[in-house]
Design a protein around this motif. Sequence first.
Motif, PDB file in Angstrom:
ATOM      1  N   UNK A   1       0.784  -1.143  -0.002  1.00 35.08           N
ATOM      2  CA  UNK A   1       0.110  -0.011  -0.032  1.00 35.08           C
ATOM      3  C   UNK A   1       0.885   1.129  -0.080  1.00 35.08           C
ATOM      4  N   UNK A   2       0.661   2.468  -0.658  1.00 34.47           N
ATOM      5  CA  UNK A   2       1.304   3.738  -0.959  1.00 34.47           C
ATOM      6  C   UNK A   2       0.558   4.456   0.050  1.00 34.47           C
ATOM      7  N   UNK A   3       1.389   5.408   0.722  1.00 37.16           N
ATOM      8  CA  UNK A   3       0.954   6.498   1.511  1.00 37.16           C
ATOM      9  C   UNK A   3       0.142   6.133   2.744  1.00 37.16           C
ATOM     10  N   UNK A   4       0.260   4.869   3.182  1.00 34.33           N
ATOM     11  CA  UNK A   4      -0.380   4.597   4.429  1.00 34.33           C
ATOM     12  C   UNK A   4       0.460   4.684   5.552  1.00 34.33           C
ATOM     13  N   UNK A   5      -0.026   5.342   6.603  1.00 34.98           N
ATOM     14  CA  UNK A   5       0.395   5.547   7.711  1.00 34.98           C
ATOM     15  C   UNK A   5       0.408   4.259   8.823  1.00 34.98           C
ATOM     16  N   UNK A   6      -0.623   3.472   8.868  1.00 36.26           N
ATOM     17  CA  UNK A   6      -1.042   2.707   9.832  1.00 36.26           C
ATOM     18  C   UNK A   6      -1.866   1.553   9.212  1.00 36.26           C
ATOM     19  N   UNK A   7      -1.367   0.147   9.156  1.00 32.47           N
ATOM     20  CA  UNK A   7      -2.203  -0.877   8.356  1.00 32.47           C
ATOM     21  C   UNK A   7      -2.432  -1.825   9.750  1.00 32.47           C
ATOM     22  N   UNK A   8      -3.591  -2.345   9.795  1.00 32.08           N
ATOM     23  CA  UNK A   8      -4.117  -3.430  10.764  1.00 32.08           C
ATOM     24  C   UNK A   8      -4.808  -4.299  10.221  1.00 32.08           C
ATOM     25  N   UNK A   9      -4.922  -5.537  10.832  1.00 33.93           N
ATOM     26  CA  UNK A   9      -5.738  -6.686  10.455  1.00 33.93           C
ATOM     27  C   UNK A   9      -6.475  -7.272  11.711  1.00 33.93           C
ATOM     28  N   UNK A  10      -7.759  -7.550  11.357  1.00 36.46           N
ATOM     29  CA  UNK A  10      -8.746  -8.317  12.527  1.00 36.46           C
ATOM     30  C   UNK A  10      -9.207  -9.263  11.911  1.00 36.46           C
ATOM     31  N   UNK A  11      -9.398 -10.393  12.705  1.00 37.95           N
ATOM     32  CA  UNK A  11     -10.133 -11.642  12.024  1.00 37.95           C
ATOM     33  C   UNK A  11     -10.431 -12.647  13.105  1.00 37.95           C
ATOM     34  N   UNK A  12     -11.093 -13.615  12.713  1.00 37.02           N
ATOM     35  CA  UNK A  12     -11.865 -14.429  13.830  1.00 37.02           C
ATOM     36  C   UNK A  12     -10.530 -15.184  14.651  1.00 37.02           C
ATOM     37  N   UNK A  13      -9.351 -15.088  14.277  1.00 32.86           N
ATOM     38  CA  UNK A  13      -8.382 -15.729  14.956  1.00 32.86           C
ATOM     39  C   UNK A  13      -7.619 -14.699  16.023  1.00 32.86           C
ATOM     40  N   UNK A  14      -8.088 -13.595  15.929  1.00 33.44           N
ATOM     41  CA  UNK A  14      -7.431 -12.538  17.047  1.00 33.44           C
ATOM     42  C   UNK A  14      -8.687 -12.075  17.955  1.00 33.44           C
ATOM     43  N   UNK A  15      -9.898 -12.463  17.703  1.00 33.46           N
ATOM     44  CA  UNK A  15     -10.935 -12.058  18.355  1.00 33.46           C
ATOM     45  C   UNK A  15     -11.515 -10.788  17.816  1.00 33.46           C
ATOM     46  N   UNK A  16     -11.163 -10.382  16.514  1.00 31.26           N
ATOM     47  CA  UNK A  16     -11.668  -9.281  15.701  1.00 31.26           C
ATOM     48  C   UNK A  16     -11.074  -8.016  16.070  1.00 31.26           C
ATOM     49  N   UNK A  17      -9.681  -8.169  16.914  1.00 36.51           N
ATOM     50  CA  UNK A  17      -9.020  -6.835  17.610  1.00 36.51           C
ATOM     51  C   UNK A  17      -8.036  -6.517  16.410  1.00 36.51           C
ATOM     52  N   UNK A  18      -8.219  -5.141  15.915  1.00 36.96           N
ATOM     53  CA  UNK A  18      -6.852  -5.061  14.897  1.00 36.96           C
ATOM     54  C   UNK A  18      -5.496  -5.272  15.481  1.00 36.96           C
ATOM     55  N   UNK A  19      -4.759  -5.940  14.797  1.00 35.87           N
ATOM     56  CA  UNK A  19      -3.539  -6.104  14.966  1.00 35.87           C
ATOM     57  C   UNK A  19      -2.732  -5.612  13.927  1.00 35.87           C
ATOM     58  N   UNK A  20      -1.600  -4.350  14.495  1.00 32.37           N
ATOM     59  CA  UNK A  20      -0.922  -3.924  13.313  1.00 32.37           C
ATOM     60  C   UNK A  20       0.301  -4.764  12.531  1.00 32.37           C
ATOM     61  N   UNK A  21       0.424  -4.341  11.389  1.00 36.60           N
ATOM     62  CA  UNK A  21       1.309  -4.866  10.438  1.00 36.60           C
ATOM     63  C   UNK A  21       2.612  -3.926  10.470  1.00 36.60           C
ATOM     64  N   UNK A  22       3.809  -4.710  10.115  1.00 35.95           N
ATOM     65  CA  UNK A  22       4.938  -3.752  10.360  1.00 35.95           C
ATOM     66  C   UNK A  22       5.473  -3.402   8.871  1.00 35.95           C
ATOM     67  N   UNK A  23       5.891  -2.173   8.678  1.00 35.25           N
ATOM     68  CA  UNK A  23       6.304  -1.672   7.564  1.00 35.25           C
ATOM     69  C   UNK A  23       7.610  -2.185   7.313  1.00 35.25           C
ATOM     70  N   UNK A  24       8.013  -2.778   6.052  1.00 30.19           N
ATOM     71  CA  UNK A  24       9.223  -3.490   5.677  1.00 30.19           C
ATOM     72  C   UNK A  24      10.077  -2.491   4.878  1.00 30.19           C
ATOM     73  N   UNK A  25       9.606  -2.961   3.361  1.00 28.66           N
ATOM     74  CA  UNK A  25      10.358  -1.844   2.412  1.00 28.66           C
ATOM     75  C   UNK A  25       9.445  -0.987   1.812  1.00 28.66           C
TER      76      UNK A  25
END
Length: 364
Positions: free
Chosen positions: A291-315
Motif C-alpha cells: 500500500x502506498x501513502x499508508x501510515x498505519x495498516x492493521x488486520x482483524x479476524x476471527x483468529x484474534x477476536x476481531x481486535x485490529x493487530x498492526x502490520x510492520x512496514x518493511x520495504x
Amino acid sequence: MSCRLVALMAFLLLTRPGSAVAQSDASLGLGLGTIRFPGGSTLGVISLVPSLQVIGPNLALDLGGTLASLPSGNGYAQGRLSTWVSSTPLVGRWRVALEGRLSGATSGAATASGAGQLSVEGLWAAPRWGLAFAAGPAAGWIANDSNDVTAWRGRVRGWWQSLSGRLQLTGIAEPTRFLNAWFTDAGASVVARSRRFEAGIGASARVSQRYGSKAAALASIELRVSPRVTLEGAAGNVLPDPYQALPASGFVMVGVRVHFSPPASRPDVLVRSRTFSVFRRGDGVLVRIRLRDAQLVTIAGDWNGWTPAPLERTDGDVWESAFPLMPGLHQFVVFVDGAAWQIPEGVPSVPDGMGGRIAVLTVF
C-alpha cells in the motif's frame, strides 16, 4: 561401540523420509580469516566452505564442510552431516523426533578424527515458541588411538520468536556423562533478521568439577546482496571438543557465499496478487500487503477476536506480519489508517450479514 553407533547413524540419516514441501539451498563460500589457539599462536587461513541445506516442516538436513590452506602448506579438511526428522503431532502439539550428527576433521592421516551423536527427542511446538527434551549416545575417535570415547547426553532446549518472525531467542542445556564424570554445556542466542539481513549473537559455557569450567561467545552477520550472493562475517571463540580432542580457539572470518540452487518454489503460497499475499509459516501464516501513502495498516479476524493487530512496514510500501492460524476457513478485514479497506484483490468474500462483505482465507 562407536563404530556401531556411526554405522547406525549413517543408515538413519541416509534413509530419512522425504518431504514434498522441503526447500533446498546448495552454496559455496570463500573465506579469509585468522584462528587463535591457546598460548597465543595464530594461523591465517583461506577456506572453501561448501554447504547443502534441506528444510521442510518435519525435517532439516545440513551437509557441509571446510577445505582450508594453512601457512605451513598443509591442507585441512573438515566435514559435517546433521539431520533432524520429526513425526506429525501425536497428542496435541507433542511430536517425536530423531536427530543425528556426524563430523570429522583431518590435516593428514595421522591427525584424523571423527565424532557422532544420536538423540531421540520429544517436543511441544506452538507457532511462536516451543520446548524439547532429548537423550542419546555420543562417541568419538582419533586416528592411531585405540581408546575410542563414548558418552550419554541429555538435552533441554527452548525457543521463542516474535509475531513477525524477525526476532528469535534460543536456550539450551546439555548434561553429559563423559569418562565417568559429568559436564554440562549451556548456551543462549539471539537472532534478528529482515528480508536480506541477519545478525546473531550467542554465549555458551561448560560447567564441570572434573574438567573445569569454560565460556565462549560468538557473533555473526549475513547480508544477502542478491538472490545468488551473500556476504558473511563471524567472530568469537569455541569450546574444546572432548570427542575429537580439538582445542578451544578464537577466530575472525569474512567471506562471500554463492548460492547455486534456483529461487525456491513457493508451495506455501495461499494467496498472491499485486497488492495482497499470504504465505504459510510453520503453524501460522505471513500476511503481506502493498500500500502506498499508508501510515498505519492493521488486520482483524476471527483468529484474534476481531481486535485490529498492526502490520510492520518493511520495504517502502510493503506491510507484513505473521499470525498463528489453524487449518480451516477464516474471515478477516483490513484497516488502513483506521478506515476499513475494500476486499483485497484475489481474495474471496462472503456476506457479512449487515449488507456488506467480508474477506475469507482458506488455510490448508
